[in-house]
Design an enzyme around this catalytic site. Sequence first.
Site, PDB file in Angstrom:
ATOM      1  N   THR A  73       0.876  -1.148  -0.199  1.00 23.13           N
ATOM      2  CA  THR A  73       0.079  -0.074   0.007  1.00 23.13           C
ATOM      3  C   THR A  73       0.928   1.286  -0.036  1.00 23.13           C
ATOM      4  O   THR A  73       2.019   1.097   0.595  1.00 23.13           O
ATOM      5  CB  THR A  73      -1.083   0.023   1.298  1.00 23.13           C
ATOM      6  OG1 THR A  73      -0.140   0.090   2.369  1.00 23.13           O
ATOM      7  CG2 THR A  73      -1.641  -1.129   1.286  1.00 23.13           C
ATOM      8  N   GLU A 118      -6.007  -3.591  -0.752  1.00 22.50           N
ATOM      9  CA  GLU A 118      -6.468  -4.714  -0.022  1.00 22.50           C
ATOM     10  C   GLU A 118      -7.547  -5.631  -0.631  1.00 22.50           C
ATOM     11  O   GLU A 118      -8.001  -6.613  -0.087  1.00 22.50           O
ATOM     12  CB  GLU A 118      -6.844  -4.143   1.470  1.00 22.50           C
ATOM     13  CG  GLU A 118      -6.000  -3.697   2.319  1.00 22.50           C
ATOM     14  CD  GLU A 118      -5.385  -2.166   1.906  1.00 22.50           C
ATOM     15  OE1 GLU A 118      -5.750  -1.554   0.942  1.00 22.50           O
ATOM     16  OE2 GLU A 118      -4.877  -1.316   2.859  1.00 22.50           O
ATOM     17  N   LYS A 155     -13.880  16.421  11.154  1.00 19.42           N
ATOM     18  CA  LYS A 155     -14.830  16.218  12.169  1.00 19.42           C
ATOM     19  C   LYS A 155     -14.874  17.623  12.838  1.00 19.42           C
ATOM     20  O   LYS A 155     -14.333  17.933  13.770  1.00 19.42           O
ATOM     21  CB  LYS A 155     -14.271  15.032  12.950  1.00 19.42           C
ATOM     22  CG  LYS A 155     -14.058  13.737  12.490  1.00 19.42           C
ATOM     23  CD  LYS A 155     -13.443  12.649  13.371  1.00 19.42           C
ATOM     24  CE  LYS A 155     -13.298  11.582  12.569  1.00 19.42           C
ATOM     25  NZ  LYS A 155     -11.848  11.261  11.704  1.00 19.42           N
ATOM     26  N   TRP A 200     -19.692  15.439  10.702  1.00 20.97           N
ATOM     27  CA  TRP A 200     -18.654  15.285   9.540  1.00 20.97           C
ATOM     28  C   TRP A 200     -18.742  16.109   8.560  1.00 20.97           C
ATOM     29  O   TRP A 200     -20.013  16.202   7.766  1.00 20.97           O
ATOM     30  CB  TRP A 200     -18.711  13.898   9.188  1.00 20.97           C
ATOM     31  CG  TRP A 200     -18.000  12.715  10.357  1.00 20.97           C
ATOM     32  CD1 TRP A 200     -17.376  13.269  11.431  1.00 20.97           C
ATOM     33  CD2 TRP A 200     -17.903  11.437  10.018  1.00 20.97           C
ATOM     34  NE1 TRP A 200     -17.112  12.063  12.058  1.00 20.97           N
ATOM     35  CE2 TRP A 200     -17.359  10.940  11.295  1.00 20.97           C
ATOM     36  CE3 TRP A 200     -18.333  10.644   9.077  1.00 20.97           C
ATOM     37  CZ2 TRP A 200     -17.181   9.447  11.834  1.00 20.97           C
ATOM     38  CZ3 TRP A 200     -18.220   8.958   9.493  1.00 20.97           C
ATOM     39  CH2 TRP A 200     -17.599   8.574  10.697  1.00 20.97           C
TER      40      TRP A 200
END
Lengths: 547, 547
Positions: free
Chosen positions: A178, A323, A433, A438
């Site tokens: 990654t 992934e 946040k 959000w």
Amino acid sequence: MTATDLTLRPFYWRATNLFPEKEIVSRDSDGTTRYDYREFGERTETLAGALSALGVELGDRVGTLGWNTHRHYEAYFAIPLMGAQLHTINPVLPDNHVEFIVNDAGDDILLVDPGEPFETVERLWDRLAGVREVIVMDDELPETDIECVSVYDELVANADSFEWPTLSEDQPAGMCYTSGTTGKPKGVEYNQKMIYSHAMMVATPSAIGIGESDVVMHVVPMYHVNSWELPFSTTMAGAKQVYPGPSPSAETLARLIEEEGVTLTAGVPTVWINLLDYLDNNNADISSLERIVVGGSAAPRGVMRRFKEEYDVVIEHAWGMTETMSIGSVSRSKSHMQDWDRDERFEKRTKQGLLSPGMEMKIVDEGGNELPWDGESVGELYVRGPTVIGGYYNRPQANEASFDGDWLQTGDIATVDEDGYLELVDRSKDIIKSGGEWISSIELENKLMEHDEILEAAVIAVPHDRWRERPVACVERKQQSTLQEDAVLEFLEKAYPKWWLPDKVIFIEGVPKTATGKFDKKQLRDEYENTDLPQTPGKDDETGDND
Amino acid sequence: MTATDLTLRPFYWRATNLFPEKEIVSRDSDGTTRYDYREFGERTETLAGALSALGVELGDRVGTLGWNTHRHYEAYFAIPLMGAQLHTINPVLPDNHVEFIVNDAGDDILLVDPGEPFETVERLWDRLAGVREVIVMDDELPETDIECVSVYDELVANADSFEWPTLSEDQPAGMCYTSGTTGKPKGVEYNQKMIYSHAMMVATPSAIGIGESDVVMHVVPMYHVNSWELPFSTTMAGAKQVYPGPSPSAETLARLIEEEGVTLTAGVPTVWINLLDYLDNNNADISSLERIVVGGSAAPRGVMRRFKEEYDVVIEHAWGMTETMSIGSVSRSKSHMQDWDRDERFEKRTKQGLLSPGMEMKIVDEGGNELPWDGESVGELYVRGPTVIGGYYNRPQANEASFDGDWLQTGDIATVDEDGYLELVDRSKDIIKSGGEWISSIELENKLMEHDEILEAAVIAVPHDRWRERPVACVERKQQSTLQEDAVLEFLEKAYPKWWLPDKVIFIEGVPKTATGKFDKKQLRDEYENTDLPQTPGKDDETGDND
């Protein structure tokens, strides 16, 4: 019940035996190579013979640092088919990342493209103690002090052909890291069965849909989740393939589409924005092109519209991660939506779409509770399925943070609507946040990039005493634009509540990018996190129901 | 590397969650049932609850004797998803076959359609000692002396919903018996992984290609290799499904195509020949229909042509066996053949086509030597792949005769041409071995059925002192035809060498069929093997190079 495991061998068998005359076109610094699956097969078998002669055995890892070329494609099959593990490494990563990745994986042979990738290996050579041999993917040896270097084309010309062994489907076949915008890169391994299953899934019309009559141009770098794994499905289908070589320009891509009759391609939005710019100013016939699969980030709506209206090319949004072996969802209208008006259909297609077959998903809140599919509830996306990894390579701590039983906690913040369409709202690390609510940085960015005078925009969270975090917009204006902060905010105000508006608009020269072409918000955060913010309204000042 | 196995759960998840409102239409003796994937899911979960309450556990076998209906379809998912094994039994087999099959498999619960299938179970009841419960797939109890009978719809209405367990991909999920024209039927088992892999493969455009916008009518009986496994791919894709119920007439099929907008269907040739007859004499709009996949035997060319020219429907030949989970190859033109003239393309499409992805094949002579792909060399077809069984259930002797390592010896005699197209010449037991050469009974039959006055024809081998075997044609004339032997032979003589011509033409009333609708040549051989044959030319009389 069956005697045969799920391995790559039948894909290779199918392409080389049923479609031996189908073309593979590859561009590199020397020009264009053009051959067919028959020759691809012969070269792949002698490449494996050469690797075997160099001591590569079942379970060994072979690293590659290369661009999108036919040699790299041969390695994609030779290495896994002989039972070794194809470890594709991003050659444009910082040196210390490449060093960490090669040593962490324990690669003992590297296949390296000439130029920059080889220079990287030269610079790092003393620190890559485990590497026994470097094979330069070229037809001649570069000048170098490294002793154990051989030339790819010579090896392939002189080695004996290799006979594919019968492999277990559990045999490790692929490895990627990654990109690691936070902390050390993490290794992800794919076994034969995963690559088989993902390729088959990608080929179904429920995911991307690839058939023999397609001409697929692989623009996603082959070091980026194996070009989204598309070379495997394309081979299985026996479709014509086009490898555009190192750093293809928009002109190169346009020319390849026209000359090779490309029907399907894929990549991050920037590539296609540049192609559109090129087409605006040059003549090229891209009428063969039917679809562009776009991932990494969302394509601006204006770009989607223009491709459709001016070139009859459909942009299909996709979502995926290293992934999930890339492609995990694709956005396309459902058949009953054909009756909807164009704008409604278009709205649907701007989302990340429907989960690909074989996978399951849910969105959960911070307490781990499953949220409804109402297009409003925002939560972290969890996925599972046979094409999703069950853990990182040698990283027990990362595993603890990223898995909940067989569910992968993706770190992507999303909604799912009543029709089952997934929409990414943000990365969990990028969501802002503010005052217990959000704010989606991606949504603000996409809106900003709809502005006629804005080229690119990244929105980051900046720490705030009262609201915890507040958005700050980093905006690159188009040439000649004199756009000012108040006009930017006014533009956003039409679409969002006041408390979503950035506390500051900073005009910058170019949004910094990661090695995979995504906005590098970490760098922007590092630079601007101490920005002084004015006193601004938070969620409660508008609604009165907070704090 | 992955935490999740290949099981049917994500297919079920995808249909019920992403396409809850997509329709499933089912016809039975009571009329038409119409519901959506949401309700299908609810009923499937309570069916599993009911089976669990009846004591069905992981690994148990549940037999079905049923037609193509929504209830049978629910069982297709409920049984494997709970970890039990779906054992579909052909209800039109002779009683002693059904008895053998139920007892050999050790089924302890049977799901049975009312009418004939239930009557079969009643007749056999005393000999099915292992069966604990019979569930009648209906909404009311039939009059019966069997005590442990329950009603499907009542069970489904009253049971608790079942939560799907996490299964291993190696869990047995399906079981079928080969039709057994020679010897006892042989059991074939499919695990979760095989059904997953086959469904994914079938959905790719390289095999059949099934997408969400398709409307699939399942005409292949659900007891015949699980309706060629198509219900699984169709569910995965979230496509609309049509189940035409017990013994649908040509009229029923035509009506369903018209009313439900069927795009894709599949079945043996007879069904489509009858449909064509019906359409000749009745009005029906089948314009939604795009493709009919035909297997079991080859569709007559005239039928293929008429469907294409008059209805724009493409007949796609496919090949497969119970041992390959049905679909193993499909015939379609390759893209470069678009430039060929229509007849050439058509010739290609009359073959059994290109092997489906995931499989490998070869043709071998009687000595086991691999033969070239030249369209001429005739040998036995060997296949392998993850959707091919590795052995029969409890039949070591059959395994020895039918497998060579991981290769299945199919018993099909075939050629493969330079383009990789497979063409079945005959079953190994049907090929006529005359004077050291082989004569294809299938080829003669297909040619005979091109004759305007011939309805059906079967060609069998009859023992011959000098030539070992000679062909005899059993011909059913169309009504009013007075066709005679010499005219039949004259017709064949235009296409074949003299030594291929049948030694005798016997006019019969209807070719006998097996329970799966294929020509029952065993019965014809039994009846006519002592037929007196005239002295006829063999291969050597014509070429002078034999004997």
